[in-house]
Enzyme design. Structure first.
Site, PDB file in Angstrom:
ATOM      1  N   HIS A   1       0.831  -1.200   0.000  1.00  3.59           N
ATOM      2  CA  HIS A   1       0.000   0.000   0.000  1.00  3.59           C
ATOM      3  C   HIS A   1       0.871   1.258   0.000  1.00  3.59           C
ATOM      4  O   HIS A   1       1.910   1.307   0.649  1.00  3.59           O
ATOM      5  CB  HIS A   1      -0.857   0.065   1.266  1.00  3.59           C
ATOM      6  CG  HIS A   1      -2.019  -0.869   1.294  1.00  3.59           C
ATOM      7  ND1 HIS A   1      -1.882  -2.232   1.364  1.00  3.59           N
ATOM      8  CD2 HIS A   1      -3.358  -0.628   1.272  1.00  3.59           C
ATOM      9  CE1 HIS A   1      -3.082  -2.786   1.401  1.00  3.59           C
ATOM     10  NE2 HIS A   1      -3.994  -1.830   1.338  1.00  3.59           N
TER      11      HIS A   1
ATOM     12  N   ASN B   1       7.957  -3.773   3.699  1.00  5.76           N
ATOM     13  CA  ASN B   1       6.534  -3.527   3.905  1.00  5.76           C
ATOM     14  C   ASN B   1       6.102  -3.821   5.336  1.00  5.76           C
ATOM     15  O   ASN B   1       5.417  -3.016   5.969  1.00  5.76           O
ATOM     16  CB  ASN B   1       5.724  -4.377   2.918  1.00  5.76           C
ATOM     17  CG  ASN B   1       4.232  -4.143   3.011  1.00  5.76           C
ATOM     18  OD1 ASN B   1       3.774  -3.047   3.287  1.00  5.76           O
ATOM     19  ND2 ASN B   1       3.464  -5.194   2.792  1.00  5.76           N
TER      20      ASN B   1
ATOM     21  N   ASP C   1      14.458  18.296   0.029  1.00  4.75           N
ATOM     22  CA  ASP C   1      15.263  18.715  -1.125  1.00  4.75           C
ATOM     23  C   ASP C   1      15.897  17.521  -1.823  1.00  4.75           C
ATOM     24  O   ASP C   1      15.925  17.443  -3.060  1.00  4.75           O
ATOM     25  CB  ASP C   1      16.373  19.677  -0.685  1.00  4.75           C
ATOM     26  CG  ASP C   1      15.887  21.107  -0.499  1.00  4.75           C
ATOM     27  OD1 ASP C   1      14.836  21.448  -1.082  1.00  4.75           O
ATOM     28  OD2 ASP C   1      16.560  21.870   0.217  1.00  4.75           O
TER      29      ASP C   1
ATOM     30  N   GLU D   1      13.311  15.621  -3.773  1.00  7.29           N
ATOM     31  CA  GLU D   1      12.975  16.370  -4.982  1.00  7.29           C
ATOM     32  C   GLU D   1      14.047  16.195  -6.057  1.00  7.29           C
ATOM     33  O   GLU D   1      13.738  16.057  -7.244  1.00  7.29           O
ATOM     34  CB  GLU D   1      12.806  17.854  -4.646  1.00  7.29           C
ATOM     35  CG  GLU D   1      11.551  18.178  -3.862  1.00  7.29           C
ATOM     36  CD  GLU D   1      11.384  19.662  -3.621  1.00  7.29           C
ATOM     37  OE1 GLU D   1      10.224  20.120  -3.540  1.00  7.29           O
ATOM     38  OE2 GLU D   1      12.415  20.371  -3.523  1.00  7.29           O
TER      39      GLU D   1
ATOM     40  N   ASP E   1       8.091  18.645  -7.242  1.00  6.87           N
ATOM     41  CA  ASP E   1       8.086  19.873  -6.450  1.00  6.87           C
ATOM     42  C   ASP E   1       7.159  19.640  -5.268  1.00  6.87           C
ATOM     43  O   ASP E   1       5.952  19.850  -5.343  1.00  6.87           O
ATOM     44  CB  ASP E   1       7.600  21.049  -7.303  1.00  6.87           C
ATOM     45  CG  ASP E   1       7.671  22.381  -6.567  1.00  6.87           C
ATOM     46  OD1 ASP E   1       8.238  22.410  -5.451  1.00  6.87           O
ATOM     47  OD2 ASP E   1       7.159  23.382  -7.106  1.00  6.87           O
TER      48      ASP E   1
ATOM     49  N   GLN F   1       9.148  27.068   2.009  1.00  6.21           N
ATOM     50  CA  GLN F   1       9.558  25.812   1.373  1.00  6.21           C
ATOM     51  C   GLN F   1      11.062  25.609   1.538  1.00  6.21           C
ATOM     52  O   GLN F   1      11.510  24.520   1.924  1.00  6.21           O
ATOM     53  CB  GLN F   1       9.234  25.827  -0.120  1.00  6.21           C
ATOM     54  CG  GLN F   1       7.786  25.601  -0.475  1.00  6.21           C
ATOM     55  CD  GLN F   1       7.624  25.481  -1.989  1.00  6.21           C
ATOM     56  OE1 GLN F   1       8.181  24.592  -2.618  1.00  6.21           O
ATOM     57  NE2 GLN F   1       6.870  26.400  -2.566  1.00  6.21           N
TER      58      GLN F   1
ATOM     59  N   GLU G   1      12.305  22.408   3.561  1.00  8.34           N
ATOM     60  CA  GLU G   1      12.785  21.333   2.687  1.00  8.34           C
ATOM     61  C   GLU G   1      14.267  21.045   2.837  1.00  8.34           C
ATOM     62  O   GLU G   1      14.744  19.984   2.426  1.00  8.34           O
ATOM     63  CB  GLU G   1      12.458  21.676   1.232  1.00  8.34           C
ATOM     64  CG  GLU G   1      10.965  21.659   0.938  1.00  8.34           C
ATOM     65  CD  GLU G   1      10.637  22.019  -0.489  1.00  8.34           C
ATOM     66  OE1 GLU G   1      11.591  22.306  -1.269  1.00  8.34           O
ATOM     67  OE2 GLU G   1       9.448  22.015  -0.854  1.00  8.34           O
TER      68      GLU G   1
END
Length: 284
Positions: free
Chosen positions: A122, A153, A252, A255, A261, A271, A275
């Site tokens: 999941h 998991n 960061d 990303e 983003d 942000q 981040e």
């Protein structure tokens, strides 16, 4: 003669207006209702256009996801977990294909993972949706699943999921985004790049970002520089450590690995502050 011409023009005008009113305009992602599960933003700019094969936005009452037709898995799933979503509904275990996928797309089935050595993992966990049977059942759609190494998991991710709900139990709420990227993981049967005759990609890494807040209203406005943000990035392998805290990283970094983003709904300076941090809070 002039009257005839005027009458003719009126008829043409009526026909043109009538035709205009019956035109069907495809629904764009901007026409869709806003969702609490996208409070932090749309990480990949996913749309509900059928031509967006590998970044297809799917809005459900219980969560939101970006789906990849070619990978046969979600790119990311985003959801809100609070006391409003938790109750006493039993785990349904009704794994099934998602009928809301566009016509003609391959629909991963409940048996697609059978014998592969990978769990039907999941993204949004079953236990985060226990208010009603319908809510819990929604998490068993195969569009919410990825091929996940069993130990990852059942140990690493299970511990992180339990911790998130424990926070909710102490009066907090959380916004969660989970995703995966790369190709190739190691399950109970060894390494694999795909399953289901190549129709489902086994991801190399699984990641999660959790924004934790005290229960309240106007959640987005209440996020500030001191808000706790937990970012975790883990390998999809059976030898992964059960201690998820050892895999903490920055938003960061996630990303950079994914091209997404994250937390895009926040002011830019906020942000940057949130981040760049790596969480060092408790893990149990």
């Amino acid at each position: 003669m002039r009257k005839r011409i005027q009458s003719y023009l009126v008829v043409l005008l009526i026909m043109a207006v009538g035709c205009k009113e019956t035109e069907v305009t495809p629904k764009k992602s901007t026409d869709l209702p806003l969702s609490e599960h996208l409070t932090l933003g749309n990480p990949s700019g996913a749309t509900a256009e059928i031509t967006d094969y590998n970044n297809y936005l799917m809005l459900k009452p219980q969560f939101v996801l970006s789906y990849s037709r070619d990978r046969g898995t979600p790119n990311w799933v985003s959801w809100h977990v609070s006391s409003d979503w938790l109750g006493n509904a039993d785990r349904q275990d009704d794994f099934r294909a998602d009928p809301s996928l566009p016509t003609g797309w391959y629909r991963v089935s409940a048996s697609s993972y059978t014998g592969t050595g990978f769990d039907r993992g999941h993204n949004i966990p079953s236990a985060d949706r226990t208010k009603t049977v319908e809510d819990n059942s929604s998490t068993f759609l195969m569009t919410n699943m990825i091929p996940q190494a069993p130990n990852h998991n059942r140990q690493t991710w299970a511990a992180l999921e339990d911790y998130t709900r424990d926070l909710v139990g102490t009066g907090m709420e959380a916004y969660v985004i989970m995703g995966s990227y790369g190709v190739g993981g190691t399950g109970a049967n060894g390494a694999a790049s795909t399953i289901d005759n190549g129709r489902v990609t086994v991801p190399k890494n699984l990641w999660k970002v959790i924004v934790v807040l005290p229960q309240g209203r106007d959640d987005l406005a209440r996020i500030n520089e001191s808000t706790r943000v937990i970012a975790v990035n883990t390998p999809n392998c059976n030898t992964v450590s059960a201690d998820w805290g050892g895999y903490r990283t920055s938003v960061d970094a996630i990303e950079q690995a994914t091209g997404y983003d994250l937390l895009s709904a926040l002011p830019e300076q906020l942000q940057k502050t949130l981040e760049s941090k790596i969480d060092n809070g408790p893990t149990r």
